[in-house]
Motif scaffolding. Sequence first.
Motif, mmCIF file in Angstrom:
data_model
loop_
_atom_site.group_PDB
_atom_site.id
_atom_site.type_symbol
_atom_site.label_atom_id
_atom_site.label_comp_id
_atom_site.label_asym_id
_atom_site.label_seq_id
_atom_site.Cartn_x
_atom_site.Cartn_y
_atom_site.Cartn_z
ATOM 1 N N SER A 41 -21.798 48.902 -77.180
ATOM 2 C CA SER A 41 -20.373 48.738 -77.462
ATOM 3 C C SER A 41 -20.026 47.252 -77.512
ATOM 4 O O SER A 41 -20.339 46.506 -76.586
ATOM 5 C CB SER A 41 -19.539 49.432 -76.375
ATOM 6 O OG SER A 41 -18.172 49.336 -76.660
ATOM 7 N N ASN A 48 -18.076 51.098 -72.920
ATOM 8 C CA ASN A 48 -16.741 51.629 -73.190
ATOM 9 C C ASN A 48 -16.634 52.110 -74.628
ATOM 10 O O ASN A 48 -17.618 52.235 -75.336
ATOM 11 C CB ASN A 48 -15.670 50.555 -72.892
ATOM 12 C CG ASN A 48 -15.790 49.317 -73.781
ATOM 13 O OD1 ASN A 48 -16.629 49.246 -74.675
ATOM 14 N ND2 ASN A 48 -14.954 48.330 -73.529
ATOM 15 N N ASP A 49 -15.409 52.424 -75.023
ATOM 16 C CA ASP A 49 -15.050 52.767 -76.386
ATOM 17 C C ASP A 49 -15.790 54.038 -76.853
ATOM 18 O O ASP A 49 -16.215 54.854 -76.043
ATOM 19 C CB ASP A 49 -15.302 51.566 -77.308
ATOM 20 C CG ASP A 49 -14.482 51.627 -78.585
ATOM 21 O OD1 ASP A 49 -13.259 51.500 -78.500
ATOM 22 O OD2 ASP A 49 -15.075 51.831 -79.654
ATOM 23 N N ASN A 50 -15.905 54.205 -78.164
ATOM 24 C CA ASN A 50 -16.502 55.424 -78.708
ATOM 25 C C ASN A 50 -17.935 55.683 -78.236
ATOM 26 O O ASN A 50 -18.269 56.825 -77.913
ATOM 27 C CB ASN A 50 -16.461 55.382 -80.239
ATOM 28 C CG ASN A 50 -15.054 55.487 -80.793
ATOM 29 O OD1 ASN A 50 -14.275 56.343 -80.377
ATOM 30 N ND2 ASN A 50 -14.715 54.616 -81.723
ATOM 31 N N ASN A 111 -20.720 50.507 -82.086
ATOM 32 C CA ASN A 111 -19.355 50.416 -82.604
ATOM 33 C C ASN A 111 -19.070 49.085 -83.299
ATOM 34 O O ASN A 111 -17.929 48.797 -83.656
ATOM 35 C CB ASN A 111 -18.314 50.682 -81.510
ATOM 36 C CG ASN A 111 -18.159 49.521 -80.534
ATOM 37 O OD1 ASN A 111 -18.964 48.581 -80.516
ATOM 38 N ND2 ASN A 111 -17.127 49.588 -79.708
ATOM 39 N N HIS A 131 -14.460 50.836 -84.385
ATOM 40 C CA HIS A 131 -13.682 50.650 -83.161
ATOM 41 C C HIS A 131 -12.176 50.588 -83.388
ATOM 42 O O HIS A 131 -11.453 50.008 -82.593
ATOM 43 C CB HIS A 131 -14.151 49.379 -82.431
ATOM 44 C CG HIS A 131 -14.242 48.174 -83.328
ATOM 45 N ND1 HIS A 131 -15.439 47.759 -83.866
ATOM 46 C CD2 HIS A 131 -13.321 47.322 -83.787
ATOM 47 C CE1 HIS A 131 -15.247 46.682 -84.605
ATOM 48 N NE2 HIS A 131 -13.952 46.398 -84.579
ATOM 49 N N TYR A 195 -11.607 60.064 -83.406
ATOM 50 C CA TYR A 195 -12.336 59.117 -82.564
ATOM 51 C C TYR A 195 -12.730 59.728 -81.224
ATOM 52 O O TYR A 195 -11.866 60.247 -80.497
ATOM 53 C CB TYR A 195 -11.515 57.859 -82.321
ATOM 54 C CG TYR A 195 -11.833 56.745 -83.291
ATOM 55 C CD1 TYR A 195 -13.062 56.685 -83.945
ATOM 56 C CD2 TYR A 195 -10.908 55.741 -83.547
ATOM 57 C CE1 TYR A 195 -13.352 55.674 -84.833
ATOM 58 C CE2 TYR A 195 -11.198 54.715 -84.429
ATOM 59 C CZ TYR A 195 -12.427 54.688 -85.073
ATOM 60 O OH TYR A 195 -12.728 53.671 -85.950
ATOM 61 N N ARG A 197 -13.312 58.313 -78.461
ATOM 62 C CA ARG A 197 -12.606 57.696 -77.335
ATOM 63 C C ARG A 197 -11.230 58.312 -77.107
ATOM 64 O O ARG A 197 -10.644 58.161 -76.025
ATOM 65 C CB ARG A 197 -12.463 56.191 -77.572
ATOM 66 C CG ARG A 197 -11.484 55.817 -78.669
ATOM 67 C CD ARG A 197 -11.489 54.343 -78.952
ATOM 68 N NE ARG A 197 -10.462 53.962 -79.904
ATOM 69 C CZ ARG A 197 -10.466 52.818 -80.584
ATOM 70 N NH1 ARG A 197 -11.456 51.956 -80.408
ATOM 71 N NH2 ARG A 197 -9.495 52.530 -81.427
ATOM 72 N N ASP A 293 -10.338 50.929 -68.731
ATOM 73 C CA ASP A 293 -10.436 51.797 -69.904
ATOM 74 C C ASP A 293 -9.031 52.009 -70.460
ATOM 75 O O ASP A 293 -8.150 52.550 -69.789
ATOM 76 C CB ASP A 293 -11.048 53.139 -69.496
ATOM 77 C CG ASP A 293 -11.291 54.066 -70.681
ATOM 78 O OD1 ASP A 293 -10.586 53.953 -71.690
ATOM 79 O OD2 ASP A 293 -12.185 54.923 -70.578
#
Length: 409
Positions: A41, A48-50, A111, A131, A195, A197, A293
């Motif tokens: 990421s 984190n993120d997707n 991402n 992202h 997404y 996330r 987050d």
Amino acid sequence: MANGLHSVIQGLKLVARYGLIVLNDGLICLPIKKRLVLFESFNGKDVNDNPAAIYRALVAADPAYRQTAYFSVKPGEYAALHAKYPEIRLIKRFTPKWVMLMARAEYWVLNSRLPNWWHANRRTTTIQTWHGTPLKKLGTDIDHVAIPGRTTAQYHADFVTAANRWDYLIAPNQYSQDIFKRAFGYRGKFLSIGYPRNDRLYTDNQPAVIQALRDRLLPANTVGPVVTYAPTWRDDTAVRPGVYQFDLPFDLGEFFAHVPAKTHLIIRPHYLVKDQIDIHGYEDRVSVLAETDISELYLISDLLITDYSSVMFDYANLERPQLFFAYDLAHYRDQLRGFYFNYDAQTLPGPLVTTATAFYGQLDAWTRDHGFPDYAQQQAAFYQRFCAWEDGRASERVATLIRTRKDDD
């Protein structure tokens, strides 16, 4: 002396890079290792993120992946991330072990772009999550790229080269898919699923979960509404290389005079400016949360204040009020990046203001009306355009794709 040392260090880095490239070029000729998955990421800055959402869905569906799925992280971030995520196998980027794992991975889940000089095993499948839903122009749609030593044409060509090494590209909505296809010159397969996330904005949007998040993230005496201010990153705020300024565009005292009593303000800045925000005198009413987050901040927020950030698209999934404070609109729109759609009060899902006076006036309206009822139609249209594909199951779908790979090539 300093310049000479810098040159030596850069030379050593270049030699090390070529050594790793040679090692990689040999290893990618070997067979892939089944169930070996590498996640990354933002070029290894965090977990984190997707990619993190997909990782968690994968190990939830099949816990055995905890032993064969890795998160690629920057060496400088390794210690802090290992302490924060002891249950996840981390690997330091551009180390010999990282090269071996990357070269024989069954899947890469990323991402952002890897350097074009880094090659994949022909049997490795790359899933690019990207992202964010784009407001600002991307890839070949950027008319002028201001990167030292790179022409705009080179930047465009590099972007297209990178994109056409991706086997899958996740799109959060049709609008993004159309832009990605053109701006990236992308010819691979799309995963038109929303997404990953954002899944928890559907699965965790429950009073008990939200209260638990408030208890963990906010001061113990927080009982009122929560407002999050999440401005976009501005490309032209450098004071000197690596040092950036951040000026809060409203007065904290005035802010609290226009919102309900006991309101708590969260400021979500870019991590490069998180230590430059002065909240002196308001420490009990303001939290600066640069690394939490962000989906957790969405869930506990009653109002989101932003400008040009893609947070507007993610937060819209919750169908809660948004306020757009674009104090530098003309400069940002016309001189920095340019926008894909008309950024105006008819398009956005909430009021658009450009002055502090108008900003405080809209806070008064939100306080009085518990939202922005006059923008209900725009909010519904915005949701339909940008959130219609979201249903809380995107991570699960990607995890299923990884787990059910067929050997058909």
